[in-house]
Motif scaffolding. Sequence first.
Motif, PDB file in Angstrom:
ATOM      1  N   ARG A 177      41.361 -56.143  39.106  1.00  0.00           N
ATOM      2  CA  ARG A 177      41.675 -56.247  37.464  1.00  0.00           C
ATOM      3  C   ARG A 177      40.511 -55.541  36.779  1.00  0.00           C
ATOM      4  O   ARG A 177      40.469 -55.102  35.748  1.00  0.00           O
ATOM      5  N   ILE A 178      39.308 -55.802  37.292  1.00  0.00           N
ATOM      6  CA  ILE A 178      38.068 -55.139  36.801  1.00  0.00           C
ATOM      7  C   ILE A 178      37.213 -54.487  37.942  1.00  0.00           C
ATOM      8  O   ILE A 178      37.370 -54.895  38.960  1.00  0.00           O
ATOM      9  N   ASP A 179      36.299 -53.602  37.522  1.00  0.00           N
ATOM     10  CA  ASP A 179      35.486 -52.757  38.460  1.00  0.00           C
ATOM     11  C   ASP A 179      34.269 -53.392  38.473  1.00  0.00           C
ATOM     12  O   ASP A 179      33.622 -53.137  39.909  1.00  0.00           O
ATOM     13  N   ALA A 180      33.846 -54.066  37.693  1.00  0.00           N
ATOM     14  CA  ALA A 180      32.202 -54.561  37.854  1.00  0.00           C
ATOM     15  C   ALA A 180      32.000 -55.702  36.806  1.00  0.00           C
ATOM     16  O   ALA A 180      32.662 -55.897  36.038  1.00  0.00           O
ATOM     17  N   ALA A 181      30.993 -56.315  37.292  1.00  0.00           N
ATOM     18  CA  ALA A 181      30.555 -57.638  36.391  1.00  0.00           C
ATOM     19  C   ALA A 181      29.269 -58.203  36.912  1.00  0.00           C
ATOM     20  O   ALA A 181      28.976 -58.210  38.248  1.00  0.00           O
ATOM     21  N   PHE A 182      28.450 -58.672  36.063  1.00  0.00           N
ATOM     22  CA  PHE A 182      27.444 -59.460  36.400  1.00  0.00           C
ATOM     23  C   PHE A 182      27.817 -60.941  36.756  1.00  0.00           C
ATOM     24  O   PHE A 182      28.788 -61.519  35.849  1.00  0.00           O
ATOM     25  N   VAL A 183      27.710 -61.413  37.988  1.00  0.00           N
ATOM     26  CA  VAL A 183      28.052 -62.846  38.301  1.00  0.00           C
ATOM     27  C   VAL A 183      26.832 -63.576  38.618  1.00  0.00           C
ATOM     28  O   VAL A 183      25.575 -63.018  38.733  1.00  0.00           O
ATOM     29  N   TRP A 184      27.098 -65.037  38.949  1.00  0.00           N
ATOM     30  CA  TRP A 184      25.818 -65.664  39.224  1.00  0.00           C
ATOM     31  C   TRP A 184      26.310 -66.851  39.919  1.00  0.00           C
ATOM     32  O   TRP A 184      27.352 -67.140  40.519  1.00  0.00           O
ATOM     33  N   ALA A 185      25.082 -67.703  40.503  1.00  0.00           N
ATOM     34  CA  ALA A 185      25.319 -68.941  41.347  1.00  0.00           C
ATOM     35  C   ALA A 185      26.250 -68.301  42.829  1.00  0.00           C
ATOM     36  O   ALA A 185      26.200 -67.215  43.381  1.00  0.00           O
ATOM     37  N   ASP A 186      27.315 -69.169  43.129  1.00  0.00           N
ATOM     38  CA  ASP A 186      28.049 -68.749  44.239  1.00  0.00           C
ATOM     39  C   ASP A 186      29.084 -67.667  43.966  1.00  0.00           C
ATOM     40  O   ASP A 186      29.786 -67.448  44.852  1.00  0.00           O
ATOM     41  N   GLY A 187      29.264 -67.219  42.591  1.00  0.00           N
ATOM     42  CA  GLY A 187      29.950 -66.308  42.315  1.00  0.00           C
ATOM     43  C   GLY A 187      29.929 -64.860  43.050  1.00  0.00           C
ATOM     44  O   GLY A 187      30.705 -63.881  43.340  1.00  0.00           O
ATOM     45  N   THR A 188      28.489 -64.913  43.407  1.00  0.00           N
ATOM     46  CA  THR A 188      27.967 -63.584  44.014  1.00  0.00           C
ATOM     47  C   THR A 188      28.801 -63.549  45.457  1.00  0.00           C
ATOM     48  O   THR A 188      29.279 -62.452  45.724  1.00  0.00           O
ATOM     49  N   GLU A 189      28.659 -64.532  46.268  1.00  0.00           N
ATOM     50  CA  GLU A 189      29.182 -64.622  47.478  1.00  0.00           C
ATOM     51  C   GLU A 189      30.756 -64.401  47.619  1.00  0.00           C
ATOM     52  O   GLU A 189      31.370 -63.570  48.380  1.00  0.00           O
ATOM     53  N   LYS A 190      31.192 -65.074  46.576  1.00  0.00           N
ATOM     54  CA  LYS A 190      32.812 -65.049  46.521  1.00  0.00           C
ATOM     55  C   LYS A 190      33.079 -63.838  45.836  1.00  0.00           C
ATOM     56  O   LYS A 190      34.501 -63.514  46.485  1.00  0.00           O
ATOM     57  N   SER A 191      32.340 -63.041  45.263  1.00  0.00           N
ATOM     58  CA  SER A 191      33.026 -61.608  44.838  1.00  0.00           C
ATOM     59  C   SER A 191      32.809 -60.664  45.940  1.00  0.00           C
ATOM     60  O   SER A 191      33.480 -59.628  45.766  1.00  0.00           O
ATOM     61  N   THR A 192      32.000 -61.010  46.667  1.00  0.00           N
ATOM     62  CA  THR A 192      31.693 -59.911  47.602  1.00  0.00           C
ATOM     63  C   THR A 192      32.316 -60.078  49.033  1.00  0.00           C
ATOM     64  O   THR A 192      32.378 -59.225  49.976  1.00  0.00           O
ATOM     65  N   ASP A 193      32.914 -61.360  49.022  1.00  0.00           N
ATOM     66  CA  ASP A 193      33.395 -61.658  50.574  1.00  0.00           C
ATOM     67  C   ASP A 193      34.547 -60.514  50.864  1.00  0.00           C
ATOM     68  O   ASP A 193      35.183 -60.526  51.018  1.00  0.00           O
ATOM     69  N   GLY A 194      35.353 -60.060  51.020  1.00  0.00           N
ATOM     70  CA  GLY A 194      36.314 -59.091  51.560  1.00  0.00           C
ATOM     71  C   GLY A 194      35.926 -57.787  51.869  1.00  0.00           C
ATOM     72  O   GLY A 194      36.445 -56.957  52.392  1.00  0.00           O
ATOM     73  N   GLY A 195      34.613 -57.483  51.551  1.00  0.00           N
ATOM     74  CA  GLY A 195      34.159 -56.029  51.759  1.00  0.00           C
ATOM     75  C   GLY A 195      34.427 -55.083  50.967  1.00  0.00           C
ATOM     76  O   GLY A 195      34.037 -54.077  51.072  1.00  0.00           O
ATOM     77  N   ASN A 196      35.095 -55.437  49.893  1.00  0.00           N
ATOM     78  CA  ASN A 196      35.400 -54.283  48.873  1.00  0.00           C
ATOM     79  C   ASN A 196      34.546 -54.390  47.642  1.00  0.00           C
ATOM     80  O   ASN A 196      34.659 -53.420  46.787  1.00  0.00           O
ATOM     81  N   HIS A 197      33.534 -55.027  47.582  1.00  0.00           N
ATOM     82  CA  HIS A 197      32.551 -55.134  46.575  1.00  0.00           C
ATOM     83  C   HIS A 197      31.016 -55.353  47.128  1.00  0.00           C
ATOM     84  O   HIS A 197      31.054 -55.909  48.174  1.00  0.00           O
ATOM     85  N   TYR A 198      30.147 -54.943  46.421  1.00  0.00           N
ATOM     86  CA  TYR A 198      28.817 -55.298  46.760  1.00  0.00           C
ATOM     87  C   TYR A 198      27.813 -55.392  45.492  1.00  0.00           C
ATOM     88  O   TYR A 198      28.198 -55.059  44.378  1.00  0.00           O
ATOM     89  N   VAL A 199      26.544 -55.725  45.645  1.00  0.00           N
ATOM     90  CA  VAL A 199      25.817 -55.983  44.757  1.00  0.00           C
ATOM     91  C   VAL A 199      24.720 -54.685  44.492  1.00  0.00           C
ATOM     92  O   VAL A 199      24.116 -54.408  45.303  1.00  0.00           O
ATOM     93  N   LEU A 200      25.134 -54.032  43.521  1.00  0.00           N
ATOM     94  CA  LEU A 200      24.554 -52.730  43.071  1.00  0.00           C
ATOM     95  C   LEU A 200      22.995 -52.985  42.604  1.00  0.00           C
ATOM     96  O   LEU A 200      22.266 -52.348  43.035  1.00  0.00           O
ATOM     97  N   THR A 201      23.024 -54.195  41.637  1.00  0.00           N
ATOM     98  CA  THR A 201      21.368 -54.330  41.107  1.00  0.00           C
ATOM     99  C   THR A 201      21.546 -55.813  40.706  1.00  0.00           C
ATOM    100  O   THR A 201      22.564 -56.584  40.900  1.00  0.00           O
ATOM    101  N   ASP A 202      20.408 -56.204  39.874  1.00  0.00           N
ATOM    102  CA  ASP A 202      20.497 -57.370  39.185  1.00  0.00           C
ATOM    103  C   ASP A 202      20.066 -57.449  37.612  1.00  0.00           C
ATOM    104  O   ASP A 202      19.906 -56.158  37.241  1.00  0.00           O
ATOM    105  N   ASP A 203      20.018 -58.549  37.260  1.00  0.00           N
ATOM    106  CA  ASP A 203      19.638 -58.441  35.725  1.00  0.00           C
ATOM    107  C   ASP A 203      18.222 -57.863  35.434  1.00  0.00           C
ATOM    108  O   ASP A 203      17.884 -57.737  34.477  1.00  0.00           O
ATOM    109  N   ALA A 204      17.327 -57.960  36.466  1.00  0.00           N
ATOM    110  CA  ALA A 204      15.992 -57.281  36.151  1.00  0.00           C
ATOM    111  C   ALA A 204      16.168 -55.960  35.525  1.00  0.00           C
ATOM    112  O   ALA A 204      15.484 -55.402  34.790  1.00  0.00           O
ATOM    113  N   ALA A 205      17.291 -55.099  35.834  1.00  0.00           N
ATOM    114  CA  ALA A 205      17.790 -53.868  35.323  1.00  0.00           C
ATOM    115  C   ALA A 205      17.849 -53.756  33.941  1.00  0.00           C
ATOM    116  O   ALA A 205      17.891 -52.636  33.287  1.00  0.00           O
TER     117      ALA A 205
END
Length: 323
Positions: A177-205
């Motif tokens: 439904r969406i293409d990108a979002a900042f997530v946190w806590a266990d949301g990071t692992e849950k979002s990337t579990d399936g191989g269709n998403h990855y972490v581009l950067t973090d909030d330091a940017a």
Amino acid sequence: MTRFTKIVLGLASGLVLFSAQIAGAQTLEPVRFGVDAYTTGSQIWVAKEKGFFEKEGIDAQITTFATGVEAIDALLIGRADMAVGLDFPIVSRIQGGKLTVLAGIFHSKPGFHKLVVSNDIKDAKDLVGKKIGIATGTAQHLITMKYLEENGIAEDKVEIVGFTSLLEIVASLRSGRIDAAFVWADGTEKSTDGGNHYVLTDDAAAKRNSSAYIAAQTEFTEKHPELTVATLRALNAASQFIASNKDEAAALIAKNTRAPRDTVRDLLNYNEFALALTDYERAGFKEVADFLAKTKAQPVSFDTGVNPKFLGEAAPGLVKLGN
């Protein structure tokens, strides 16, 4: 002394001790706290579990909300006396004088929020024309806007989709439904579990200082100034405990939240849990206030929204504000 007399005296002593215990229990004053389902209420949970509240004569009544935003809103409608929230939701709700910030309660080191994107997005510029999820009214909302600004992407060049919880954001990423979002806590692992998403950067940017505050109903602080100070003393003790006992603290926090113990332990490395009112908190507060000034008619400032006197009484050395 006869055996009967000894029995009577023993019963009398026991009754006096029991009465004293009952009287002691009755001296606890209730304070209603609002926290989110993850770790923003860490000191509150630790203070309750380790007896720091009880030592200060406080009966801590804690309500868990889906987000820190809901916890802060609970203050406004009288469902809580104090609540913890990140700077954006607190500053955006402090107008009108109903809420008073008592202290900074922790600040996040870079890396707490991760920008999870679909695999076709390789750089910030690829976000143009994409759907980006935000937790409306939260610190994540401001981080998202700052990230776009830092990368020269106008808000009207993307589609912002608002949500009320991390769970919704994660589900929307996974469903496409969406293409990108900042997530946190266990949301990071849950979002990337399936191989269709990855972490581009973090909030330091996003290049901003993010803090969380403990806020209270202004009316509560006026009616119960000593209880307000006592609460801050208990939270300061909890902060010191967390700093020295992260493994045990993580177990206590996980016991009371939705976050797994390992996730909580990891988050303790990203957040510095300590009460403070310094120029760091002032700068972060001003950054949010300046952002809100673009859309809010009524200005808000650190000096009008924060009352340092309570922390100054609870722990004088933690108030370090320049002129």
